[in-house]
Scaffold this motif. Structure first.
Motif, PDB file in Angstrom:
ATOM      1  N   ARG A 104      -4.550  -0.236  -3.100  1.00 55.66           N
ATOM      2  CA  ARG A 104      -5.525  -0.065  -2.015  1.00 55.66           C
ATOM      3  C   ARG A 104      -5.668   1.403  -1.622  1.00 55.66           C
ATOM      4  NH1 ARG A 104      -3.060  -4.973   1.663  1.00 55.66           N
ATOM      5  NH2 ARG A 104      -4.590  -6.559   1.145  1.00 55.66           N
ATOM      6  N   SER A 105      -6.922   1.843  -1.543  1.00 61.71           N
ATOM      7  CA  SER A 105      -7.193   3.260  -1.287  1.00 61.71           C
ATOM      8  C   SER A 105      -6.704   3.711   0.084  1.00 61.71           C
ATOM      9  CB  SER A 105      -8.691   3.534  -1.422  1.00 61.71           C
ATOM     10  OG  SER A 105      -9.442   2.765  -0.491  1.00 61.71           O
ATOM     11  N   ASN A 106      -6.861   2.878   1.094  1.00 58.11           N
ATOM     12  CA  ASN A 106      -6.425   3.278   2.431  1.00 58.11           C
ATOM     13  C   ASN A 106      -4.914   3.435   2.515  1.00 58.11           C
ATOM     14  OD1 ASN A 106      -9.032   3.352   3.471  1.00 58.11           O
ATOM     15  ND2 ASN A 106      -8.984   1.211   4.147  1.00 58.11           N
ATOM     16  N   VAL A 107      -4.199   2.561   1.829  1.00 57.44           N
ATOM     17  CA  VAL A 107      -2.738   2.655   1.797  1.00 57.44           C
ATOM     18  C   VAL A 107      -2.323   3.911   1.032  1.00 57.44           C
ATOM     19  CG1 VAL A 107      -0.610   1.516   1.081  1.00 57.44           C
ATOM     20  CG2 VAL A 107      -2.536   0.141   1.927  1.00 57.44           C
ATOM     21  N   ALA A 108      -2.984   4.158  -0.089  1.00 54.59           N
ATOM     22  CA  ALA A 108      -2.683   5.349  -0.881  1.00 54.59           C
ATOM     23  C   ALA A 108      -2.940   6.615  -0.080  1.00 54.59           C
ATOM     24  CB  ALA A 108      -3.515   5.354  -2.158  1.00 54.59           C
ATOM     25  N   ARG A 109      -4.031   6.633   0.678  1.00 51.75           N
ATOM     26  CA  ARG A 109      -4.365   7.813   1.482  1.00 51.75           C
ATOM     27  C   ARG A 109      -3.282   8.101   2.519  1.00 51.75           C
ATOM     28  NH1 ARG A 109      -8.719  10.824   2.515  1.00 51.75           N
ATOM     29  NH2 ARG A 109     -10.100   9.482   1.278  1.00 51.75           N
ATOM     30  N   VAL A 110      -2.837   7.066   3.207  1.00 51.03           N
ATOM     31  CA  VAL A 110      -1.782   7.248   4.206  1.00 51.03           C
ATOM     32  C   VAL A 110      -0.529   7.831   3.550  1.00 51.03           C
ATOM     33  CG1 VAL A 110      -0.172   6.001   5.697  1.00 51.03           C
ATOM     34  CG2 VAL A 110      -2.608   5.468   5.790  1.00 51.03           C
ATOM     35  N   ALA A 111      -0.178   7.295   2.403  1.00 47.85           N
ATOM     36  CA  ALA A 111       1.019   7.772   1.696  1.00 47.85           C
ATOM     37  C   ALA A 111       0.873   9.232   1.277  1.00 47.85           C
ATOM     38  CB  ALA A 111       1.278   6.901   0.477  1.00 47.85           C
ATOM     39  N   LEU A 112      -0.262   9.561   0.710  1.00 49.39           N
ATOM     40  CA  LEU A 112      -0.486  10.924   0.225  1.00 49.39           C
ATOM     41  C   LEU A 112      -0.564  11.929   1.371  1.00 49.39           C
ATOM     42  CD1 LEU A 112      -3.035  10.018  -2.573  1.00 49.39           C
ATOM     43  CD2 LEU A 112      -0.702  10.851  -2.913  1.00 49.39           C
ATOM     44  N   GLU A 113      -1.111  11.490   2.488  1.00 45.31           N
ATOM     45  CA  GLU A 113      -1.152  12.356   3.677  1.00 45.31           C
ATOM     46  C   GLU A 113       0.243  12.715   4.172  1.00 45.31           C
ATOM     47  OE1 GLU A 113      -3.454  10.102   6.441  1.00 45.31           O
ATOM     48  OE2 GLU A 113      -5.386  10.919   5.761  1.00 45.31           O
ATOM     49  N   HIS A 114       1.207  11.874   3.842  1.00 40.73           N
ATOM     50  CA  HIS A 114       2.585  12.095   4.301  1.00 40.73           C
ATOM     51  C   HIS A 114       3.504  12.596   3.181  1.00 40.73           C
ATOM     52  CE1 HIS A 114       1.064   9.774   7.723  1.00 40.73           C
ATOM     53  NE2 HIS A 114       2.036  10.335   8.407  1.00 40.73           N
ATOM     54  N   GLY A 115       2.925  13.217   2.180  1.00 42.09           N
ATOM     55  CA  GLY A 115       3.721  13.943   1.202  1.00 42.09           C
ATOM     56  C   GLY A 115       4.139  13.199  -0.047  1.00 42.09           C
ATOM     57  N   VAL A 116       3.654  11.968  -0.239  1.00 42.38           N
ATOM     58  CA  VAL A 116       3.976  11.227  -1.462  1.00 42.38           C
ATOM     59  C   VAL A 116       3.322  11.919  -2.663  1.00 42.38           C
ATOM     60  CG1 VAL A 116       3.494   9.070  -2.698  1.00 42.38           C
ATOM     61  CG2 VAL A 116       4.416   9.009  -0.377  1.00 42.38           C
ATOM     62  N   GLU A 117       4.032  11.932  -3.783  1.00 42.74           N
ATOM     63  CA  GLU A 117       3.573  12.666  -4.963  1.00 42.74           C
ATOM     64  C   GLU A 117       2.992  11.777  -6.061  1.00 42.74           C
ATOM     65  OE1 GLU A 117       6.456  15.906  -6.153  1.00 42.74           O
ATOM     66  OE2 GLU A 117       7.759  14.712  -4.857  1.00 42.74           O
ATOM     67  N   ASP A 129     -12.656   0.237  -5.348  1.00 47.04           N
ATOM     68  CA  ASP A 129     -13.631   1.231  -5.793  1.00 47.04           C
ATOM     69  C   ASP A 129     -13.450   2.590  -5.113  1.00 47.04           C
ATOM     70  OD1 ASP A 129     -14.810  -0.608  -7.461  1.00 47.04           O
ATOM     71  OD2 ASP A 129     -16.371  -1.183  -6.027  1.00 47.04           O
ATOM     72  N   LYS A 130     -12.833   2.589  -3.942  1.00 47.61           N
ATOM     73  CA  LYS A 130     -12.657   3.843  -3.205  1.00 47.61           C
ATOM     74  C   LYS A 130     -11.394   4.598  -3.607  1.00 47.61           C
ATOM     75  CE  LYS A 130     -15.215   2.199   0.850  1.00 47.61           C
ATOM     76  NZ  LYS A 130     -15.152   1.908   2.308  1.00 47.61           N
ATOM     77  N   MET A 131     -10.564   3.971  -4.446  1.00 48.23           N
ATOM     78  CA  MET A 131      -9.331   4.636  -4.865  1.00 48.23           C
ATOM     79  C   MET A 131      -9.618   5.946  -5.590  1.00 48.23           C
ATOM     80  SD  MET A 131      -5.981   4.525  -4.811  1.00 48.23           S
ATOM     81  CE  MET A 131      -5.156   2.914  -4.859  1.00 48.23           C
ATOM     82  N   ILE A 132     -10.690   5.964  -6.378  1.00 51.52           N
ATOM     83  CA  ILE A 132     -11.011   7.177  -7.138  1.00 51.52           C
ATOM     84  C   ILE A 132     -11.280   8.357  -6.205  1.00 51.52           C
ATOM     85  CG2 ILE A 132     -13.489   6.665  -7.321  1.00 51.52           C
ATOM     86  CD1 ILE A 132     -13.384   7.886 -10.141  1.00 51.52           C
ATOM     87  N   ASP A 133     -11.872   8.093  -5.032  1.00 60.15           N
ATOM     88  CA  ASP A 133     -12.147   9.172  -4.078  1.00 60.15           C
ATOM     89  C   ASP A 133     -10.857   9.749  -3.507  1.00 60.15           C
ATOM     90  OD1 ASP A 133     -14.932   8.828  -4.345  1.00 60.15           O
ATOM     91  OD2 ASP A 133     -14.902   7.182  -2.890  1.00 60.15           O
ATOM     92  N   VAL A 134      -9.904   8.882  -3.230  1.00 55.45           N
ATOM     93  CA  VAL A 134      -8.608   9.337  -2.713  1.00 55.45           C
ATOM     94  C   VAL A 134      -7.866  10.132  -3.775  1.00 55.45           C
ATOM     95  CG1 VAL A 134      -6.371   8.579  -1.810  1.00 55.45           C
ATOM     96  CG2 VAL A 134      -8.478   7.399  -1.112  1.00 55.45           C
ATOM     97  N   ILE A 135      -7.886   9.633  -5.002  1.00 58.17           N
ATOM     98  CA  ILE A 135      -7.217  10.320  -6.106  1.00 58.17           C
ATOM     99  C   ILE A 135      -7.857  11.688  -6.342  1.00 58.17           C
ATOM    100  CG2 ILE A 135      -6.716  10.216  -8.569  1.00 58.17           C
ATOM    101  CD1 ILE A 135      -5.141   8.239  -6.725  1.00 58.17           C
ATOM    102  N   LYS A 136      -9.162  11.740  -6.273  1.00 59.11           N
ATOM    103  CA  LYS A 136      -9.885  12.990  -6.485  1.00 59.11           C
ATOM    104  C   LYS A 136      -9.524  14.020  -5.419  1.00 59.11           C
ATOM    105  CE  LYS A 136     -14.085  12.496  -7.843  1.00 59.11           C
ATOM    106  NZ  LYS A 136     -15.554  12.223  -7.895  1.00 59.11           N
ATOM    107  N   GLU A 137      -9.329  13.550  -4.197  1.00 56.57           N
ATOM    108  CA  GLU A 137      -9.024  14.458  -3.085  1.00 56.57           C
ATOM    109  C   GLU A 137      -7.595  14.996  -3.146  1.00 56.57           C
ATOM    110  OE1 GLU A 137      -8.879  14.425   1.844  1.00 56.57           O
ATOM    111  OE2 GLU A 137      -9.786  12.736   0.738  1.00 56.57           O
ATOM    112  N   TYR A 138      -6.627  14.132  -3.462  1.00 58.36           N
ATOM    113  CA  TYR A 138      -5.213  14.524  -3.368  1.00 58.36           C
ATOM    114  C   TYR A 138      -4.573  14.893  -4.700  1.00 58.36           C
ATOM    115  CZ  TYR A 138      -5.263  13.045   1.493  1.00 58.36           C
ATOM    116  OH  TYR A 138      -5.535  12.930   2.845  1.00 58.36           O
TER     117      TYR A 138
END
Length: 292
Positions: A104-117, A129-138
């Protein structure tokens, strides 16, 4: 075949690197493997310290069970809260690179915002479908699993390679370089039917498929390091006649050793200490990594 080296977070994997171990931190009470569930601060702290002491190279956090035969979906908020809680605890007690197991993109975003690699997406970036946007950003490192929304037919290896190729294409479209990608042929996630959404439909026997894939890992690599997660899974229970997942340790170790001999670069496991011993011996006796 060339086996490219990948940087999974800050850890180099593949090529002539040692076989790496990813320890599982399971925060979802719905999980199939009840012994692995850790929900309190003390449980998580103790488990993380043990995982690191026992020799893991990464820690993988799961906040929602995705076993195909279970109906275990939870809300994105519940999954995010579980994972964020675990991230904060881990970061206070360990320097291990953190992977988050989510589709899930929202879960991934929260994790990446807090330093997950690292993001470990069992849908190979295809569920949300929104996962690609999160991946592209982080631009995290990625573990991409073989997954398809349509039933697959034919040769098990060819179908796995094609599904993985599609996910690699999505990742590359998002700007992820090849040296930040690891692939996973998704043992346990190909079924005729299931109660959850996270599996690929096949018409043939799932046990036959999982066994064939493990036997043919070298044919699946596609020049990317490969991660295998077989710890305590159903195929081991099926082969041994052990319905209780807690009774599958020795079967898990045997499957992990065979996976290493057949080309696995990372073993994701609930049993870090035991797995570390088993794959160290396998690596030395096979001569696969002379530096061990």
């Amino acid at each position: 075949m060339i086996n490219y080296v990948t940087n999974l977070g800050s850890v180099s994997v593949g090529g002539k690197n040692p076989i790496r171990i990813m320890g599982i931190l399971n925060t979802s009470p719905e999980s199939f493997y009840k012994k692995s569930i850790k929900t309190t601060k003390q449980q998580i702290t103790n488990t993380v310290k043990s995982i690191e002491l026992d020799g893991a190279d990464f820690i993988d956090i799961g906040g929602m069970s995705t076993a195909p035969y279970l109906s275990t979906s939870v809300s994105e908020k519940v999954e995010s809260d579980r994972i964020l809680n675990a991230i904060k605890i881990i970061q206070n007690v360990s320097d291990l690179p953190i992977s988050v197991d989510t589709c899930r993109s929202n879960v991934a975003r929260v994790a990446l915002e807090h330093g997950v690699e690292i993001i470990n997406d069992i849908s190979g970036l295809k569920y949300d479908d929104k996962m690609i946007d999160v991946i592209k950003e982080y631009k995290p490192s990625l573990i991409l699993c073989a997954f398809g929304s349509k039933p697959v037919h034919g040769n098990y290896v060819i179908s796995a390679k094609n599904l993985l190729k599609d996910s690699i294409t999505i990742a590359r479209t998002a700007g992820i370089s090849s040296n930040k990608i690891v692939i996973d042929p998704a043992i346990g996630f190909f079924r005729k039917s299931g109660k959850g959404p996270f599996f690929t439909k096949i018409k043939t026997d799932w046990l036959e498929r999982d066994i064939f894939i493990i036997k043919n890992l070298k044919s699946i690599k596609q020049e990317y390091p490969i991660l295998i997660s077989v710890s305590n899974k159903s195929f081991i229970g099926k082969l041994l006649g052990k319905k209780n997942s807690a009774d599958r340790l020795y079967g898990s170790l045997a499957a992990e050793v065979v996976s290493v001999l057949n080309g696995a670069d990372i073993i994701r496991t609930h049993n870090v200490a035991e797995t570390k011993d088993a794959i160290t011996i396998a690596s030395n006796l096979s001569g696969r990594h002379k530096g061990l």
